[in-house]
Scaffold this active site. Structure first.
Site, mmCIF file in Angstrom:
data_model
loop_
_atom_site.group_PDB
_atom_site.id
_atom_site.type_symbol
_atom_site.label_atom_id
_atom_site.label_comp_id
_atom_site.label_asym_id
_atom_site.label_seq_id
_atom_site.Cartn_x
_atom_site.Cartn_y
_atom_site.Cartn_z
ATOM 1 C CE LYS A 43 -2.432 3.967 17.565
ATOM 2 N NZ LYS A 43 -3.681 3.254 17.571
ATOM 3 C CG ASP A 65 -0.964 2.657 4.311
ATOM 4 O OD1 ASP A 65 -1.881 2.427 3.492
ATOM 5 O OD2 ASP A 65 -0.636 1.847 5.178
ATOM 6 C CG ASP A 86 -1.992 -1.024 1.197
ATOM 7 O OD1 ASP A 86 -2.204 -1.589 0.102
ATOM 8 O OD2 ASP A 86 -2.611 -1.283 2.235
#
Length: 252
Positions: free
Chosen positions: A167, A223, A116
């Site tokens: 994260k 992406d 992707d």
């Protein structure tokens, strides 16, 4: 230089492209046209430019239309394209184990790409950097504005990866995994033939063994696995072409 170094690549094509619907309702995801060319062909052409002669596509399903396209590309580009067919989803590392016979064939490093990803690939530079540090693997990283949304790759000045932070709530860095890698065949000894995540299960162990480096990507990255990102990626790609290869854009 790198053509003698790397002759093989694995593209993680995966499944039905459900995230990219409605574009994938009529055509398999790798054949969806991105800027008038199938997504996977952008990657295959970048790999050929870096001297790759054998591309392995890791797929969950293989419709006839895809097989026809592959045969056409083999003729057009004079390379070998093999499908490595998973009977169960193997994650992002399992497909390397499944394709081991192809990837380990001559003991030279091989590229791995997420299907992707669209960017200015610069795979020659990646191969040269990888050869220079001599360790087991190199991850391409890209800089993002909001690292708290992603898994951040923390490296020292030489590029050696020290840790991965998922994260992060406090700033630890702004480089994320861009989904483009080059590995020595030694990585295959770390991966079993079962569903495995290369990002969560394999990379942290390699980093702990001081075997993993990062290389920062210049230029744009996207992406394009979802429609809104596909559109944003198209815009970035065309802007990049305008700056670097204006002759490729249609006039008028």
């Amino acid at each position: 230089l790198s053509s003698s170094l790397t002759m093989k690549a694995l593209i993680l094509v995966g499944g039905f492209g459900t995230r990219l619907r409605p574009l994938t309702l009529s055509v398999p995801k790798p054949l969806v046209e991105f800027a008038n060319k199938p997504i996977v062909l952008h990657q295959i052409e970048a790999l050929i430019k870096a001297g790759v002669k054998h591309v392995v596509l890791a797929v969950n399903y293989q419709p006839k239309v895809m097989q026809d396209a592959i045969e056409q590309w083999e003729k057009t580009y004079g390379i070998r394209i093999t499908c490595s067919h998973e009977t169960e989803p193997l994650g992002t590392a399992g497909p390397l184990a499944l394709a081991r016979e192809h990837l380990a064939a001559d003991g030279t490093p091989f590229f791995v790409l997420n299907s992707d990803v669209i960017c200015e690939y610069a795979l020659d530079d990646l191969a040269n950097f990888h050869r220079a540090h001599g360790k087991e693997g190199t991850i391409v990283v890209t800089q993002v504005d909001e690292p708290s949304k992603y898994g951040v790759v923390v490296s020292n000045e030489a590029g050696q990866i020290q840790q991965f932070v998922e994260k992060p709530q406090v700033f630890v860095g702004n480089k994320i995994n861009a989904g483009i890698y080059i590995f020595n065949t030694a990585i295959l000894d770390r991966i079993e033939l079962k569903p495995t995540s290369i990002e969560k299960d394999i990379f942290p162990k390699m980093a702990a063994d001081d075997q993993l480096f990062s290389k920062v990507l210049d230029g744009f990255w996207m992406d394009i696995g979802q429609p809104k990102d596909f559109l944003a990626g198209t815009s970035l790609y065309i802007n990049s072409l305008q700056q670097r290869h204006p002759e490729m854009l249609r006039q008028g």
